[in-house]
Design a protein around this motif. Structure first.
Motif, PDB file in Angstrom:
ATOM      1  N   LEU A 126     -14.697 -13.706   3.987  1.00  0.00           N
ATOM      2  CA  LEU A 126     -13.487 -13.742   3.160  1.00  0.00           C
ATOM      3  C   LEU A 126     -12.293 -13.200   3.932  1.00  0.00           C
ATOM      4  O   LEU A 126     -11.191 -13.745   3.873  1.00  0.00           O
ATOM      5  N   ARG A 127     -12.517 -12.129   4.706  1.00  0.00           N
ATOM      6  CA  ARG A 127     -11.416 -11.552   5.474  1.00  0.00           C
ATOM      7  C   ARG A 127     -10.963 -12.501   6.578  1.00  0.00           C
ATOM      8  O   ARG A 127      -9.776 -12.626   6.863  1.00  0.00           O
ATOM      9  N   MET A 128     -11.920 -13.174   7.228  1.00  0.00           N
ATOM     10  CA  MET A 128     -11.560 -14.134   8.263  1.00  0.00           C
ATOM     11  C   MET A 128     -10.753 -15.280   7.667  1.00  0.00           C
ATOM     12  O   MET A 128      -9.788 -15.759   8.262  1.00  0.00           O
ATOM     13  N   ARG A 129     -11.134 -15.704   6.458  1.00  0.00           N
ATOM     14  CA  ARG A 129     -10.424 -16.791   5.799  1.00  0.00           C
ATOM     15  C   ARG A 129      -8.994 -16.379   5.453  1.00  0.00           C
ATOM     16  O   ARG A 129      -8.068 -17.174   5.555  1.00  0.00           O
ATOM     17  N   SER A 130      -8.801 -15.132   5.051  1.00  0.00           N
ATOM     18  CA  SER A 130      -7.458 -14.669   4.705  1.00  0.00           C
ATOM     19  C   SER A 130      -6.573 -14.520   5.939  1.00  0.00           C
ATOM     20  O   SER A 130      -5.348 -14.564   5.835  1.00  0.00           O
ATOM     21  N   THR A 169       0.995  -7.026  12.299  1.00  0.00           N
ATOM     22  CA  THR A 169       1.501  -6.338  11.106  1.00  0.00           C
ATOM     23  C   THR A 169       1.060  -7.046   9.834  1.00  0.00           C
ATOM     24  O   THR A 169       0.716  -6.396   8.836  1.00  0.00           O
ATOM     25  N   ILE A 170       1.054  -8.382   9.856  1.00  0.00           N
ATOM     26  CA  ILE A 170       0.598  -9.144   8.686  1.00  0.00           C
ATOM     27  C   ILE A 170      -0.872  -8.844   8.396  1.00  0.00           C
ATOM     28  O   ILE A 170      -1.259  -8.585   7.248  1.00  0.00           O
ATOM     29  N   VAL A 171      -1.703  -8.876   9.438  1.00  0.00           N
ATOM     30  CA  VAL A 171      -3.136  -8.619   9.259  1.00  0.00           C
ATOM     31  C   VAL A 171      -3.357  -7.193   8.755  1.00  0.00           C
ATOM     32  O   VAL A 171      -4.163  -6.956   7.846  1.00  0.00           O
ATOM     33  N   LEU A 172      -2.621  -6.231   9.331  1.00  0.00           N
ATOM     34  CA  LEU A 172      -2.732  -4.840   8.878  1.00  0.00           C
ATOM     35  C   LEU A 172      -2.350  -4.725   7.403  1.00  0.00           C
ATOM     36  O   LEU A 172      -3.037  -4.053   6.621  1.00  0.00           O
ATOM     37  N   THR A 173      -1.274  -5.395   7.015  1.00  0.00           N
ATOM     38  CA  THR A 173      -0.833  -5.348   5.619  1.00  0.00           C
ATOM     39  C   THR A 173      -1.865  -5.980   4.697  1.00  0.00           C
ATOM     40  O   THR A 173      -2.122  -5.479   3.595  1.00  0.00           O
ATOM     41  N   GLN A 174      -2.479  -7.088   5.136  1.00  0.00           N
ATOM     42  CA  GLN A 174      -3.517  -7.725   4.324  1.00  0.00           C
ATOM     43  C   GLN A 174      -4.724  -6.808   4.139  1.00  0.00           C
ATOM     44  O   GLN A 174      -5.293  -6.731   3.044  1.00  0.00           O
ATOM     45  N   VAL A 175      -5.104  -6.121   5.202  1.00  0.00           N
ATOM     46  CA  VAL A 175      -6.223  -5.174   5.103  1.00  0.00           C
ATOM     47  C   VAL A 175      -5.880  -4.062   4.112  1.00  0.00           C
ATOM     48  O   VAL A 175      -6.703  -3.677   3.268  1.00  0.00           O
ATOM     49  N   PHE A 214      -6.201   2.028  -0.278  1.00  0.00           N
ATOM     50  CA  PHE A 214      -4.810   2.357   0.044  1.00  0.00           C
ATOM     51  C   PHE A 214      -3.863   1.447  -0.742  1.00  0.00           C
ATOM     52  O   PHE A 214      -2.970   1.909  -1.470  1.00  0.00           O
ATOM     53  N   GLY A 215      -4.051   0.140  -0.600  1.00  0.00           N
ATOM     54  CA  GLY A 215      -3.162  -0.808  -1.262  1.00  0.00           C
ATOM     55  C   GLY A 215      -3.263  -0.761  -2.771  1.00  0.00           C
ATOM     56  O   GLY A 215      -2.249  -0.840  -3.480  1.00  0.00           O
ATOM     57  N   MET A 216      -4.488  -0.632  -3.300  1.00  0.00           N
ATOM     58  CA  MET A 216      -4.669  -0.567  -4.750  1.00  0.00           C
ATOM     59  C   MET A 216      -3.988   0.674  -5.321  1.00  0.00           C
ATOM     60  O   MET A 216      -3.382   0.627  -6.399  1.00  0.00           O
ATOM     61  N   ALA A 217      -4.081   1.787  -4.591  1.00  0.00           N
ATOM     62  CA  ALA A 217      -3.425   3.013  -5.051  1.00  0.00           C
ATOM     63  C   ALA A 217      -1.911   2.837  -5.081  1.00  0.00           C
ATOM     64  O   ALA A 217      -1.240   3.250  -6.040  1.00  0.00           O
ATOM     65  N   LEU A 218      -1.352   2.210  -4.042  1.00  0.00           N
ATOM     66  CA  LEU A 218       0.100   2.004  -3.995  1.00  0.00           C
ATOM     67  C   LEU A 218       0.562   1.078  -5.114  1.00  0.00           C
ATOM     68  O   LEU A 218       1.593   1.327  -5.757  1.00  0.00           O
ATOM     69  N   LEU A 219      -0.184  -0.006  -5.363  1.00  0.00           N
ATOM     70  CA  LEU A 219       0.186  -0.928  -6.436  1.00  0.00           C
ATOM     71  C   LEU A 219       0.102  -0.250  -7.802  1.00  0.00           C
ATOM     72  O   LEU A 219       0.936  -0.493  -8.682  1.00  0.00           O
ATOM     73  N   ALA A 220      -0.902   0.598  -7.977  1.00  0.00           N
ATOM     74  CA  ALA A 220      -1.019   1.336  -9.237  1.00  0.00           C
ATOM     75  C   ALA A 220       0.161   2.283  -9.415  1.00  0.00           C
ATOM     76  O   ALA A 220       0.721   2.397 -10.512  1.00  0.00           O
ATOM     77  N   ILE A 221       0.564   2.950  -8.340  1.00  0.00           N
ATOM     78  CA  ILE A 221       1.715   3.856  -8.396  1.00  0.00           C
ATOM     79  C   ILE A 221       2.975   3.088  -8.777  1.00  0.00           C
ATOM     80  O   ILE A 221       3.786   3.541  -9.588  1.00  0.00           O
ATOM     81  N   LYS A 222       3.133   1.898  -8.193  1.00  0.00           N
ATOM     82  CA  LYS A 222       4.324   1.095  -8.478  1.00  0.00           C
ATOM     83  C   LYS A 222       4.374   0.682  -9.945  1.00  0.00           C
ATOM     84  O   LYS A 222       5.426   0.772 -10.590  1.00  0.00           O
ATOM     85  N   GLN A 223       3.238   0.250 -10.481  1.00  0.00           N
ATOM     86  CA  GLN A 223       3.248  -0.322 -11.823  1.00  0.00           C
ATOM     87  C   GLN A 223       3.219   0.728 -12.918  1.00  0.00           C
ATOM     88  O   GLN A 223       3.744   0.496 -14.008  1.00  0.00           O
TER      89      GLN A 223
END
Length: 590
Positions: free
Chosen positions: A2-6, A167-173, A179-188
């Motif tokens: 899945l990660r390779m596909r993304s 940078t794109i790959v790092l952001t996708q990871v 990390f990303g889920m926590a940031l999105l939760a903080i935003k919302q």
């Protein structure tokens, strides 16, 4: 897999862009093609902080400029290769992000944005005062490759594309990680994230540190491309505005937003500047201003989200035509209410001693003391304004008490932050629902599971179990913004239990529900109690409360007026007077 596909779409985009750039022979157009990935990376760095946390930064030029000057001055004074200086610049940018973030995250909203604006402006004047009004990088003809001074400008574009792809790959990871889920939760909804066990300050500091490092690295590369650095060109307001604009135009909170914005806006602004800059000074700022106005009016969240929502609506309308109504409807698995055997034990899991909280001259909570026993359901009732929600906010750390103690398993936790209290074993729902609207039911609940889960896979398993316990497994992939009130209440309950708390604080969980819906939610709460959960619940629906709770605690004007068994409390004259007034006390027998 899945990660390779993304990773495939950004890789294909990068290869296509490289092929186009290799066919360009005009040096100015080649420079524009190099600047597009530069500003895309800078936009991605801004997006990592502001796009994912919702804290708008007007000061990202501070990190960009630090990287540019570190790379330039390192070559001038120490003769160090930019291949080494750019990583050093990234480290300096990360340190600057940490130092800036720690005091500035005390602010919220426009106060945070204005505070961030001050940093690059202050640094700009410092560099001008130090005499670095214009710094020219030394030409190294004897070792051009070692000093990143290529004769072929296509190499700068390819290197910029490599930085953009990384940078794109790092952001996708990051997007798919804790990390990303926590940031999105903080935003919302930052309060809900904190109550779910997310250490919001720590995650925001990580975000600004990484964001500052990326911005400084691309700032160092930018200096190498232009070979001239001035304070205004790297610390100026237009620099921060470009990062903000490309991200907002393309779409904030997504990896593709800054890339889309850069591909459209940077060539447009640069070409117009070359063609009309002499006649219309500052035309680049005009272009970015127009872009922001267009986004606000036509696509407030950016082109990416606008197009995605349009595609979803079209797909949903086609599915609605092809599916039968029965197949299209999403049903929540209902649990039947069942009588509860009173199973509270003598073990005290939560003890409150003389808890008080004042707001100026108003005493919202006055000397409240009570004990909550293991496997007990305690109902906290009282008229509007009695201090019930304020009491919950004191128990789980959203407010600090003026005096008193909150003992969890014998440890005084009063005054601790909500995520610390969540880690200690207290889950919480809210009177006004606080969903993460852009996330699915399962992802909402995953955020609550992180407090106990050691890995992302473990968090997803715990979340799936919590979703099943409240009967939402059939609709777990639906986005929270599309849910009914009952589904939102159940989802919030699932998020609270996903972290496996010992104590559950439920604040008006039945509010806004019809009679049948309330029965379904009551059945879920009863099942949780049978499974060994200790619960304190605030509710105004007395019919449901009487058959749900083991014991009542009654508040009026912030003070406890009585506590005891439901059949005793509901006939207490003081309770009747608090709810209905003195004239109804005479009807207590009825």
């Amino acid at each position: 897999m899945l990660r390779m596909r993304s990773c495939l779409p950004p890789l294909l985009f990068t290869l296509a862009y490289a092929v186009v750039s290799l066919g360009v022979t005009n040096s100015y157009y080649q420079l524009i093609l190099t600047l597009v990935p530069v500003w895309a990376v800078f936009g991605l760095s801004w997006n990592l902080l502001s796009g994912y946390t919702g804290l708008i930064s007007f000061g990202h030029a501070a990190f960009f400029g630090i990287g540019a000057y570190a790379t330039a001055l390192g070559q001038i004074y120490f003769d160090i290769s930019p291949w080494l200086l750019i990583p050093v610049a990234a480290m300096l940018g990360g340190i600057a992000g940490l130092l800036i973030g720690f005091p500035t995250f005390r602010l919220q909203g426009h106060y945070f944005a204005l505070a961030m604006l001050a940093y690059p402006l202050a640094i700009l004047y410092v560099f001008e005062w130090l005499g670095f009004q214009e710094v020219t990088l030394p030409i190294k003809r004897e070792a051009p490759i070692a000093y990143m001074q290529f004769a072929d400008p296509h190499l700068y574009t390819l290197l910029g594309l490599a930085l953009m792809l990384a940078t794109i790959v790092l952001t996708q990871v990051i997007e798919r990680s804790r990390f990303g889920m926590a940031l999105l939760a903080i935003k919302q909804n930052e309060a809900a994230a904190e109550a779910a066990g997310i250490n919001t300050l720590a995650w925001k500091l990580r975000a600004i540190t990484l964001s500052g490092a990326i911005a400084a690295a691309i700032g160092g590369f930018y200096a190498q491309v232009l070979l001239v650095v001035t304070p205004a060109s790297v610390f100026g307001m237009l620099v921060s505005a470009q990062a903000l604009t490309v991200a907002m135009f393309g779409g904030v909170g997504t990896v593709w937003g800054p890339v889309i914005g850069s591909v459209i806006l940077i060539p447009l602004a640069e070409i117009l500047h070359a063609e009309a800059g002499a006649r219309i000074p500052g035309i680049q700022g005009v272009i970015f201003g127009i872009a922001i106005v267009c986004v606000i009016l036509l696509a407030p969240e950016g082109l990416f989200w606008k197009l995605r929502d349009l595609l979803r609506k079209r797909t949903a309308s086609k599915a609605a035509v092809s599916d039968t109504p029965e197949a299209a409807a999403a049903n929540v698995t209902a649990l039947k209410p069942a009588a509860r055997q009173r199973a509270a034990t003598g073990e005290v899991v939560l003890e409150v001693k003389n808890l008080s909280r004042s707001f100026g001259g108003l005493k919202a909570v006055q000397d409240v003391s009570f004990r909550l026993h293991k496997n007990e359901i305690l109902g906290i009732i009282g008229p509007n304004g009695a201090g019930k929600t304020t009491l919950f906010n004191l128990l789980n750390g959203f407010l600090k008490p003026s005096q008193g103690e909150v003992l969890i398993d014998g440890r005084n936790m009063s005054g601790q932050r909500p995520h610390v209290i969540c880690e200690a074993g207290i889950g919480r729902t809210f009177q006004v629902m606080r969903p993460f609207l852009r996330m699915s039911i399962l992802d909402n609940v995953v955020v609550g599971a992180y407090v106990r889960a050691r890995t992302d896979d473990e968090a997803r398993k715990m979340a799936a179990d919590a979703v099943a316990r409240v009967g939402l497994s059939a609709v777990a992939d639906r986005v929270a913004g599309e849910l009914s009130t009952k589904e939102l209440r159940l989802m919030e309950l699932a998020r609270a239990i996903a972290g496996q708390p010992r104590i559950l604080l439920l604040d008006e969980t039945l509010a806004g529900l019809g009679h049948g819906e309330a029965d379904e939610v009551v059945a879920v709460i009863q099942q949780l109690a049978r499974d060994g959960m200790t619960i304190a619940i605030i509710e105004h629906t007395m019919q449901a409360m009487v058959r749900l709770v083991d014991r009542f605690l009654v508040l009026d004007h912030g003070a406890v007026i009585t506590e005891g068994l439901p059949e005793v409390v509901t006939r207490d004259n003081r309770v009747i007077e608090a709810y209905l007034g003195k004239k109804w006390v005479g009807h207590a027998a009825n």
